[in-house]
Write a protein that holds these residues in place. Structure first.
Motif, short mmCIF file in Angstrom:
data_model
loop_
_atom_site.label_atom_id
_atom_site.label_comp_id
_atom_site.label_asym_id
_atom_site.label_seq_id
_atom_site.Cartn_x
_atom_site.Cartn_y
_atom_site.Cartn_z
N ASP A 1 0.81 -1.22 0.00
CA ASP A 1 0.00 0.00 0.00
C ASP A 1 0.84 1.26 0.00
OD1 ASP A 1 0.95 -0.57 2.49
OD2 ASP A 1 -0.86 -0.03 3.58
N ASP A 2 2.07 1.20 0.53
CA ASP A 2 2.87 2.42 0.55
C ASP A 2 3.50 2.72 -0.80
OD1 ASP A 2 4.66 0.37 0.48
OD2 ASP A 2 5.78 0.96 2.27
N ALA A 3 3.20 1.90 -1.81
CA ALA A 3 3.68 2.18 -3.16
C ALA A 3 2.72 3.05 -3.93
CB ALA A 3 3.91 0.89 -3.93
N VAL A 4 1.59 3.38 -3.33
CA VAL A 4 0.55 4.12 -4.04
C VAL A 4 0.62 5.59 -3.65
CG1 VAL A 4 -1.91 4.30 -4.45
CG2 VAL A 4 -0.90 2.07 -4.02
N GLY A 5 0.85 6.45 -4.61
CA GLY A 5 0.91 7.88 -4.34
C GLY A 5 0.31 8.67 -5.47
N PRO A 6 -0.98 8.93 -5.46
CA PRO A 6 -1.64 9.58 -6.60
C PRO A 6 -1.58 11.11 -6.56
CG PRO A 6 -3.29 8.92 -5.00
CD PRO A 6 -1.95 8.50 -4.43
N GLY A 7 -0.70 11.67 -5.71
CA GLY A 7 -0.67 13.13 -5.59
C GLY A 7 -0.41 13.83 -6.91
N ASP A 8 0.52 13.29 -7.72
CA ASP A 8 0.82 13.92 -9.01
C ASP A 8 -0.39 13.93 -9.92
OD1 ASP A 8 3.38 14.35 -8.18
OD2 ASP A 8 4.21 12.56 -9.15
N LEU A 9 -1.23 12.89 -9.82
CA LEU A 9 -2.42 12.85 -10.67
C LEU A 9 -3.38 13.98 -10.33
CD1 LEU A 9 -3.59 9.16 -11.23
CD2 LEU A 9 -3.16 10.92 -12.94
N TRP A 10 -3.54 14.27 -9.03
CA TRP A 10 -4.42 15.37 -8.64
C TRP A 10 -3.93 16.68 -9.28
CZ3 TRP A 10 -9.06 14.93 -6.68
CH2 TRP A 10 -9.39 13.83 -5.88
N TYR A 11 -2.61 16.92 -9.23
CA TYR A 11 -2.09 18.15 -9.81
C TYR A 11 -2.22 18.15 -11.33
CZ TYR A 11 -0.22 20.39 -5.66
OH TYR A 11 -0.10 21.04 -4.46
N ARG A 12 -2.04 16.98 -11.94
CA ARG A 12 -2.17 16.90 -13.39
C ARG A 12 -3.59 17.20 -13.83
NH1 ARG A 12 -0.39 11.29 -15.59
NH2 ARG A 12 1.35 11.85 -14.25
N GLU A 13 -4.57 16.78 -13.02
CA GLU A 13 -5.97 16.96 -13.40
C GLU A 13 -6.53 18.30 -12.97
OE1 GLU A 13 -7.74 14.86 -15.16
OE2 GLU A 13 -6.22 13.30 -15.31
N LEU A 14 -6.04 18.85 -11.84
CA LEU A 14 -6.66 20.05 -11.26
C LEU A 14 -5.69 21.21 -11.07
CD1 LEU A 14 -8.81 18.36 -8.45
CD2 LEU A 14 -9.60 19.11 -10.69
N GLY A 15 -4.41 21.00 -11.41
CA GLY A 15 -3.41 22.02 -11.11
C GLY A 15 -3.62 23.35 -11.80
N ASP A 16 -4.32 23.36 -12.95
CA ASP A 16 -4.49 24.61 -13.70
C ASP A 16 -5.71 25.41 -13.27
OD1 ASP A 16 -6.17 22.60 -14.63
OD2 ASP A 16 -6.27 23.46 -16.65
N LEU A 17 -6.50 24.88 -12.31
CA LEU A 17 -7.71 25.59 -11.87
C LEU A 17 -7.38 26.57 -10.74
CD1 LEU A 17 -10.50 22.85 -11.84
CD2 LEU A 17 -9.94 24.48 -13.63
N GLU A 18 -8.08 27.67 -10.73
CA GLU A 18 -7.91 28.66 -9.65
C GLU A 18 -8.49 28.10 -8.34
OE1 GLU A 18 -9.47 33.15 -8.47
OE2 GLU A 18 -9.83 32.32 -10.47
N ARG A 19 -7.70 28.18 -7.26
CA ARG A 19 -8.14 27.66 -5.97
C ARG A 19 -7.44 28.43 -4.87
NH1 ARG A 19 -4.34 24.20 -8.06
NH2 ARG A 19 -2.59 23.73 -6.70
N ASN A 20 -8.02 28.35 -3.67
CA ASN A 20 -7.46 29.07 -2.52
C ASN A 20 -7.16 28.12 -1.37
OD1 ASN A 20 -10.02 28.40 -1.81
ND2 ASN A 20 -10.70 30.49 -1.29
N PHE A 21 -6.78 26.88 -1.68
CA PHE A 21 -6.46 25.91 -0.65
C PHE A 21 -5.30 25.04 -1.13
CE2 PHE A 21 -9.59 24.06 -3.45
CZ PHE A 21 -9.11 22.79 -3.69
#
Length: 701
Positions: free
Chosen positions: A359-379
């Motif tokens: 389970d510690d081989a799973v890290g989807p953080g880059d996917l979140w940025y790839r999918e949502l990184g270009d949207l304006e957000r305040n968090f």
């Protein structure tokens, strides 16, 4: 009716044009057909007609003459009957020269309708317009008397085992049985790979084309299958741990291989392997079986071999044996992903390469940025998504949903949109054993001293950062311990333990599930443990906060064995001790008396939070918090202060008293007064069996 005629002019003109083309085609065919005037035309084929059809060129070609047919003894690998796709297919499916001839003879009527009449003449039956076994072998220069030639039609021979040829008319002797090539194979040989096989439509198969780079950096240690089992086989080598991208490249270049990938979080490791395979230049057929009976193995393997694709199956159905047997050892690269260990009985004759993805081989953080990184957000996107253990496919679905919500609301991306979308794709199946609470409170709603409030903040921080601390920093000890976060909330009834769990869940953006002990505890031996295991297993692979309210019932102290009942009660506690060690979710236990909890459980807890009985100042804050949204009469603040001093009520009782005061005021149609508050407080005292303050007091009745 004139308006109808006007609207139909286009259709009528097309029909008139079609009639003209039909008439021209009739004239063209009848001009060269000496049997055009025969009244029995179509009921039989004469020798003259057969010779004329055989001498006509194939439409779109200069000459329709066949190349020399291979002999029955053709060697494996000889090129005959054309190159291009037929040659590639022959190599992929291991066809002999005779196999290729049989395949071409069988598909000829699907490409040139003239072969229907020719085969009808040669079969001496105008109704049998496909090649038969005897006819195909006659055209090859051999016949059904030749045992090696007959063997090419065996179900285990390459043509039939690969799904390239169907032998029909099972009630007939073999020489008279008709041959048919599936339409998908015909389309492939003609150069059409635009669609998947019709058998794969609507059963959960998705074609993923290759991409330039994999982008997967996840580690996949190799798990030995054990010396006692001949299958699955152990991985060879020095035990080096390849990255998923390297594994994908190896699988893509290794030729046909069947891999079982065991994963803790469903779909997480499979997503990484799919990305790696595509990055290695390999198309992937991803199959998500919709039920245990939805087995599309034969068509799936054929499609993979036609396209040179790998097959990834995730998750495996509840009865995976038929599917695994259909996929394994069929000449295609197959990756089977699931949370259960591989069973050699699934496919006894196949070799499964057993791999284990932690389970510690799973890290989807880059996917979140790839999918949502270009949207304006305040968090902070990392902090917002840290509590979720989603697979790559789940992250993509959640991100699409969050994008759609942001576009619908016409504003930038918000934390609530991300959390709501993530909860939807990770909703657990706990409703049969637990009650779901959608958190609607936050830390601002808690009235607690500084120390327990700080511990609750620490609990949320542990849930957010456990991947880094226990995974990247390797602070998790061995012994099969999980990465769960378990806390004990202790305090008197009504001091805010359940509210605290709801606040933690809300802060993490997760749902709170309260375990229904009545559906868990069973009088029959072993049933309680089974019910608990179902809950723990589901929480392990989903994202939620699990609350064991009144945990004394299942986490109580072990006792000296004086009867069989004591023995089985201790077995239950021992099971829970072991299960907490391997727990990977977030759980909160609550108790009114901490001394009732076994000390062995306490050692396995990450945090113990004491919820003290509120002092007068805290009771004032609780009263004000509960009545914040009500209309208040003049002087109510002073009365609340006096009630808080005289009536020693916990937070839960104060809330009940405030609700009573609200109902009294609503019935009169006026604001909440001091009398309403005192009436509610007195009622809570009576419910608890306590003496109401002396009647001489101004607030007494």
């Amino acid at each position: 009716m004139s308006h109808l005629r006007e609207g139909a002019d286009g259709v009528l003109e097309s029909i008139v044009a079609l009639r003209a083309r039909v008439a021209a085609l009739v004239d063209a065919r009848s001009a060269g057909d000496p049997t055009a005037g025969d009244p029995l035309r179509g009921l039989y084929v004469t020798e003259e007609t057969a010779r004329r059809i055989a001498s006509e060129p194939l439409p779109g070609t200069v000459s329709g003459a066949f190349e020399p047919s291979p002999s029955a003894g053709g060697r494996e690998g000889e090129d005959a009957h054309g190159g291009g796709r037929l040659a590639v297919l022959s190599r992929a499916f291991g066809l002999s020269a005779l196999d290729r001839h049989i395949l071409v003879a069988a598909l000829a009527p699907d490409v040139d309708r003239g072969f229907e009449a020719l085969y009808g003449y040669l079969n001496d039956d105008v109704g049998r317009r496909r090649a038969t076994v005897a006819l195909a072998l006659d055209l090859a220069g051999t016949g059904p008397f030749d045992a090696p030639a007959r063997d090419r039609f065996h179900p285990a021979a390459p043509l039939r085992a690969g799904g390239l040829l169907d032998v029909e008319d099972e009630d007939r002797p073999l020489p008279g049985r008709a041959l048919r090539v599936p339409e998908r194979v015909v389309a492939h040989l003609l150069g059409d790979d635009s669609r998947l096989d019709a058998e794969l439509q609507g059963v959960g198969v998705e074609l993923l084309p290759p991409v330039e780079s994999a982008g997967a950096e996840l580690l996949l240690p190799v798990e030995s299958a054990g010396a006692e089992s001949p299958s699955p086989v152990e991985s060879s080598g020095d035990g080096a741990v390849p990255a998923f991208s390297e594994l994908g490249a190896r699988v893509a270049s290794a030729g046909p291989v069947t891999v079982h990938l065991r994963e803790r979080v469903p779909g997480a490791a499979a997503d990484a392997v799919v990305t790696a395979l595509r990055g290695a230049g390999r198309p992937v057929l991803r199959y998500r079986p919709e039920s245990a009976d939805a087995v599309a193995g034969r068509a799936l393997v054929r499609e993979a071999r036609l396209r040179g694709a790998a097959v990834v199956v995730e998750p495996l159905p509840s009865r995976p044996g038929p599917l695994v047997r259909a996929l394994a050892s069929r000449g295609a690269t197959v990756v089977l992903a699931g949370t259960d260990a591989p069973d050699p009985r699934w496919a006894p004759e196949a070799e499964l390469l057993a791999l284990d993805a932690p389970d510690d081989a799973v890290g989807p953080g880059d996917l979140w940025y790839r999918e949502l990184g270009d949207l304006e957000r305040n968090f902070d996107l990392d902090e917002a998504t840290a509590p979720y253990r989603l697979s790559g496919d789940q992250v993509r679905r959640a991100a699409r949903s969050a994008r759609a919500l942001a576009a619908f609301e016409g504003a930038g991306l918000t934390l609530a949109q991300v959390q709501r979308s993530a909860r939807l794709v990770s909703a657990p199946l706990l409703d049969s054993h637990a009650r779901r609470i959608r958190p609607a409170v936050g830390f601002a709603d808690l009235v607690l001293p500084e120390e327990p409030l700080g511990l609750l903040h620490e609990l949320t921080a542990r849930a957010r950062h456990r991947d880094r601390v226990l995974g990247e920093w390797r602070l998790r000890t061995g012994g099969g311990r999980g990465r769960g976060v378990v806390a004990l909330f202790a305090g008197e009834s009504g001091t805010g333990k359940t509210l605290g769990a709801e606040v933690v869940a809300g802060e993490l953006g997760l749902d709170l599930y309260v375990v229904d002990l009545s559906s868990v505890v069973d009088k029959y031996v072993g049933e309680t443990e089974k019910n608990l295991e179902r809950i723990f297993a589901e929480v392990d692979r989903t994202d939620c906060v699990l609350l064991f309210d009144e945990a004394d019932a299942v986490f109580g102290k072990r006792s000296e064995v004086k009867s069989s009942h004591d023995r089985y009660a201790n077995l239950e506690s021992a099971y829970l001790l072991q299960r907490l060690e391997a727990f990977a979710g977030i759980a909160v236990l609550t108790t009114n008396l901490r001394a009732n909890i076994d000390e062995a459980f306490t050692r396995r807890l990450d945090l113990v939070v004491e919820f003290p009985f509120p002092d007068p100042e805290q009771r004032v804050s609780l009263w004000n918090s509960c009545l914040a949204g009500t209309p208040k009469a003049e002087g109510l603040a002073e009365e609340i202060a006096r009630c808080a001093k005289e009536f020693e009520l916990a937070g839960g009782a104060i809330r009940s008293a405030a609700v009573t005061a609200g109902y009294l005021a609503a019935a009169r149609g006026s604001s909440v007064t001091g009398e309403d508050v005192r009436a509610g407080a007195r009622r809570e005292y009576r419910k608890a069996g306590r003496l109401v303050p002396d009647a001489a007091a101004p607030w007494a009745p």
